[in-house]
Design an enzyme around this catalytic site. Structure first.
Site, short mmCIF file in Angstrom:
data_model
loop_
_atom_site.label_atom_id
_atom_site.label_comp_id
_atom_site.label_asym_id
_atom_site.label_seq_id
_atom_site.Cartn_x
_atom_site.Cartn_y
_atom_site.Cartn_z
N ASN A 80 -2.31 2.82 3.62
CA ASN A 80 -1.68 4.12 3.80
C ASN A 80 -2.50 5.22 3.15
O ASN A 80 -2.44 6.39 3.55
CB ASN A 80 -0.27 4.13 3.20
CG ASN A 80 0.76 3.52 4.12
OD1 ASN A 80 0.72 3.73 5.32
ND2 ASN A 80 1.68 2.76 3.56
N PHE A 136 -0.27 -0.67 12.67
CA PHE A 136 -1.32 -0.20 11.77
C PHE A 136 -1.84 -1.28 10.82
O PHE A 136 -3.06 -1.39 10.62
CB PHE A 136 -0.83 0.99 10.94
CG PHE A 136 -1.80 1.38 9.84
CD1 PHE A 136 -2.98 2.02 10.15
CD2 PHE A 136 -1.55 1.04 8.52
CE1 PHE A 136 -3.91 2.34 9.17
CE2 PHE A 136 -2.46 1.34 7.53
CZ PHE A 136 -3.65 2.00 7.85
N ASN A 137 -0.98 -2.06 10.19
CA ASN A 137 -1.45 -3.02 9.19
C ASN A 137 -2.46 -4.00 9.79
O ASN A 137 -3.46 -4.34 9.15
CB ASN A 137 -0.28 -3.80 8.59
CG ASN A 137 0.56 -2.96 7.66
OD1 ASN A 137 0.13 -1.92 7.19
ND2 ASN A 137 1.77 -3.42 7.40
N THR A 153 3.18 -6.08 2.76
CA THR A 153 3.72 -4.98 3.56
C THR A 153 2.65 -3.97 3.92
O THR A 153 2.96 -2.89 4.43
CB THR A 153 4.87 -4.28 2.82
OG1 THR A 153 4.40 -3.76 1.57
CG2 THR A 153 6.02 -5.24 2.58
N ASP A 204 0.85 -1.20 0.00
CA ASP A 204 0.00 0.00 0.00
C ASP A 204 0.88 1.25 0.00
O ASP A 204 0.85 2.04 0.92
CB ASP A 204 -0.95 -0.01 1.21
CG ASP A 204 -0.22 0.01 2.55
OD1 ASP A 204 0.97 -0.40 2.59
OD2 ASP A 204 -0.82 0.45 3.54
N ASP A 249 7.08 1.18 1.69
CA ASP A 249 6.72 0.21 0.64
C ASP A 249 7.51 0.52 -0.64
O ASP A 249 7.95 -0.39 -1.35
CB ASP A 249 5.24 0.28 0.28
CG ASP A 249 4.32 0.09 1.45
OD1 ASP A 249 3.73 -1.00 1.57
OD2 ASP A 249 4.15 1.03 2.24
N HIS A 259 10.30 -0.22 8.00
CA HIS A 259 9.49 -1.39 8.32
C HIS A 259 9.41 -2.36 7.14
O HIS A 259 9.80 -3.53 7.26
CB HIS A 259 8.07 -0.95 8.69
CG HIS A 259 7.99 0.14 9.70
ND1 HIS A 259 8.29 -0.05 11.02
CD2 HIS A 259 7.63 1.45 9.58
CE1 HIS A 259 8.11 1.08 11.69
NE2 HIS A 259 7.71 2.00 10.83
N ASP A 260 8.88 -1.89 6.02
CA ASP A 260 8.62 -2.77 4.88
C ASP A 260 9.90 -3.27 4.20
O ASP A 260 9.96 -4.45 3.79
CB ASP A 260 7.72 -2.06 3.87
CG ASP A 260 6.37 -1.71 4.48
OD1 ASP A 260 6.01 -2.30 5.51
OD2 ASP A 260 5.67 -0.85 3.93
#
Length: 309
Positions: A40, A167-168, A125, A11, A16, A240-241
């Site tokens: 996102n 969040f995900n 992700t 996203d 990402d 993160h991703d």
């Protein structure tokens, strides 16, 4: 060694975008397809961002499919770290000449897996809506997925507690529950580990020293992206991703612990939290490998390598 065949469900999203860049540039990966999901930003924006990113990095031969416009059972709550467009701070990104394939991402994922010569690694992700819907619609194809390495969740120790919810998972906890109970080989890379691959001054200096067009673009992305982290937590942007992509390439970049993981879908203050039983206290079979440590130096070496290409 043969590259790992990967489908990236995302996203975009600044982090990402960097994961997409790494997946395209690093020779250890063969990026078969990209699927987009709301998270996102709304789906139209995350898909447009994916198209623009892939155009920028010269990956126009990789098919992109747009997926779910909302979570499975709840209204969409948007992320905030990447701005209203999902990729703010990138005015120079090209308008894409490529278009998404004329097929929903869930069905396209099934088509790609059917055609693949061997099982494929799935790297989500963003929120797990597309993957959860795939599990429900195409259970006969789950054996075509070698493993799932996902960015999601948080399993903090008491001395590093920040937030119980990532969040995900918060965005679509029902999809996360479906994925975790699917029987697939799942590695969960959560906030407690991704927050240890943070871009601070030494990393900015290293990126500036690479001095390629892509490195300059990524530096701009990171300077925008770190605003939320810096303002709320006093640290630079966490990658993160990209860490998920790095863990696909080199599983030893993270340490994991097996656990039975469930999603809190009722809590007032812990809604969307990933509740991990590492000790088997509830007598339930493990359903995930949960990342617990990361070799950040090895990660950044891989990240820098992708910017040099």
């Amino acid at each position: 060694m043969k590259p790992t065949k990967v489908i990236l469900d995302c996203d975009p999203g600044h982090d990402d975008a960097i994961a997409l860049l790494m997946a395209h540039k690093l020779p250890e990966v063969e990026l078969l397809a990209v699927t987009t999901v709301c998270g996102n930003a709304p789906l139209a924006k995350t898909t447009a961002n994916a198209l623009r990113i892939m155009e920028l990095i010269g990956a126009t031969d990789v098919p992109i499919a747009a997926g779910c416009v909302s979570p499975i059972a709840r209204p969409l709550v948007l992320g905030t770290a990447d701005g209203p467009s999902g990729l703010d701070g990138s005015p120079y990104l090209p308008q894409p000449t490529i278009k998404p394939v004329d097929m929903h991402a869930v069905d396209f994922l099934a088509a790609v897996l059917r055609e693949a010569e061997e099982p494929v690694v799935l790297a989500p992700t963003g929120p797990l809506t597309n993957v959860g819907m795939f599990v429900l619609k195409y259970p006969e194809l789950l054996n075509r997925i070698e493993k799932v390495v996902l960015m999601g969740g948080a399993c903090y120790r008491r001395d590093e507690y920040i937030t119980p919810t990532e969040f995900n998972i918060f965005c679509d906890p029902e999809a996360a529950e479906i994925v975790l109970t699917s029987g697939m080989d799942i590695t969960m890379v959560g906030l407690d580990v991704t927050m240890r691959v943070v871009v601070e001054e030494p990393q900015y200096e290293a990126i500036a020293g690479i001095n390629t067009p892509l490195a300059r673009v990524v530096e701009d992305w990171l300077k925008f992206y770190e605003k939320l982290h810096r303002g709320q937590m006093g640290i630079g942007g966490a990658l993160h991703d990209p860490l998920v992509l790095a863990a696909v390439i080199d599983p030893e970049i993270i340490e994991t612990r097996e656990a039975h993981v469930e999603i809190d879908r009722t809590g007032t203050h812990t809604f969307g939290a990933t509740v991990a039983d590492f000790w088997g206290l509830r007598g339930l079979a493990t359903n995930a490998k949960v990342a617990s440590q990361v070799d950040s130096e090895k990660f950044f070496s891989m990240f820098y390598k992708s910017l040099e290409m």
